[in-house]
Write an enzyme that holds these catalytic residues in place. Sequence first.
Site, PDB file in Angstrom:
ATOM      1  N   ASN A 384       0.902  -1.231   0.045  1.00 39.07           N
ATOM      2  CA  ASN A 384      -0.035   0.042  -0.085  1.00 39.07           C
ATOM      3  C   ASN A 384       0.842   1.261   0.007  1.00 39.07           C
ATOM      4  O   ASN A 384       1.119   1.724  -1.096  1.00 39.07           O
ATOM      5  CB  ASN A 384      -0.858  -0.136   1.093  1.00 39.07           C
ATOM      6  CG  ASN A 384      -2.027   1.217   0.966  1.00 39.07           C
ATOM      7  OD1 ASN A 384      -1.600   1.878   0.333  1.00 39.07           O
ATOM      8  ND2 ASN A 384      -2.898   1.032   2.071  1.00 39.07           N
ATOM      9  N   ASP A 385       1.103   1.542   1.235  1.00 37.52           N
ATOM     10  CA  ASP A 385       1.921   2.964   1.298  1.00 37.52           C
ATOM     11  C   ASP A 385       3.245   3.160   0.379  1.00 37.52           C
ATOM     12  O   ASP A 385       3.548   4.234  -0.035  1.00 37.52           O
ATOM     13  CB  ASP A 385       2.526   3.180   2.707  1.00 37.52           C
ATOM     14  CG  ASP A 385       1.338   3.461   3.600  1.00 37.52           C
ATOM     15  OD1 ASP A 385       0.205   3.569   3.226  1.00 37.52           O
ATOM     16  OD2 ASP A 385       1.471   2.805   4.845  1.00 37.52           O
TER      17      ASP A 385
END
Lengths: 475, 93
Positions: A384-385
């Site tokens: 994700n990040d």
Amino acid sequence: MLDAAVSLAYVVAAGLFVLALKWLSAPATARHGVLAGEIGMFLAIIGTLLRTHVASYQWIVVGVVLGSAIGTPMGLFMPMTAVPQRTALSHAFGALAAALVGTGEYYLQAPRVGTFTMTALAVEVLLGSLTFTGSLMAFGKLQGLLPGRPITYRGQNVMNLSLLAAAVALAALVVARPGLTMLFPLIVALALVFGVLLVIPIGGADMPTVISLLNSYAGLSAAAMGFVLSNDLLIIAGALDGSSGFILSMIMCRAMNRSFSNVLFGAFGRVKEGPAAAAPEKPVRSATPEEAASILAAARSVIVVPGYGMAVAQAQHQVRELYDAITRRGVDVKFAIHPVAGRMPGHMNVLLAEADIPYDRLLGLEDANPALAEADVALVVGANDITNPAARHDRTSPIYGMPILDVDRAGVVMVIKRSMRPGFAGIENELYYLDKTLMLFGDAKAFVAEITKELAEGGRVPAPAARPEPAAARR
Amino acid sequence: MPAGLMTGLYVFMLATFLGFEVIRRVSPLLHTPLMSLTNAISAIAVIGSLVMAGEQRTGLSTLLGTLAVTASMTNVVGGFLITDRMLRMFKRK
């Protein structure tokens, strides 16, 4: 005569340890490195036993048998998904050994301890104790026994730092007056508590840095033991371990664009309120496994971006099957690996290697970004990040400046994700709202398996006719 | 300052620099095995533990030494085994 032979064995062992690390630099020679390390360790242990005036072997045998009984199953049967936990636990054991020997040595020598030896003893016991409990906390978080989210409270940093200051001050007092044996248990206790408090405010995504830092501390406590016992082999092995942990934590910090102190005292996970409020209105596009399969089949090059979600879902074997299925259709498949993907340095590489994916298919950050710009499809599995384009341009984002994998530069982006819930840092990922992004909602393992199934049933997914354009993807 | 101490400090400094140079060259591909191998190597602390458990100078030191032998032997055995297991999995096509 014997003394000289044993000293020589120590020198050979030290050389073998350096060679072990040197050979580890490339996969082709890496296993020689393990062998060199094993021989060095064997020589050192035999030499030590020959030279020591052993009163009786009974307790040595007990320790060796017990340790081997715990270590063997941990080494042979521990699943690769549990490697971060095992590593945290091994840092705890290493640090414990240093703290125990330091404590024992102090009570053998007190009150006649030289200032220098006492300083080394204090460093050994302080570092050993705090690394022991800190690593146990890291183990608990990785194993899911403790909440992975940061545990924070008001005044935490002041509290932690004063605790550390108190422990160091008491240690300094004992260095000045080694006869104050009553203070010693207090120092150990303070360091043990400090280790717990140091790690509980640190969240899961910061574990790669914390594990590396604990690795470094464990090594330094072993080096301090070397100073206490005047043993150069211990100093060398400890220094090697300490510098390795230090290098890895620097690499991890750089990969997150953060400083050590920010990781240790920043409690990153607390950043949450903010842009998230505006999120629900923005539309996202989703796709079925069948649609995903046809896009993959039509691509010329695909880059898979694995993250911690792949490890949690234990989806690496399904990813391998997908890799086989797409490769069979003549598509070039590579894997882009961010340094902090997963819970420890190199975590993703080990999982993919376990699933038999050839390591020459794995790209590091520097090689991955040019490749992503050329790729037809980027398939994000549980990351994700590290894919959030906000890190490049949004100065208000907490992850601004962090080097990311530029998946948004690929032709089509597909993201396998359970839901729209933000990742560890609690930040919305603008990648998901791009026109070229397709969200594949579901469990990573099941979804990847379904795509593979669609591809295997050949007839349903047509052979590639043309390159997919983002517009071709259905809403 | 005793001479042995000075030598120890030189050894520490040189080994740290050597460690930096050697480990900087390790490919990120192998960072996990690197950590488990350095961990196994630093379990060389077992030699300090063996002396303490073997000499049996006091009850306390024997107890602490035995526990330390157990802890560090766990790392020696487990660390080398798992590192080798991991490295065996890294294959070229």
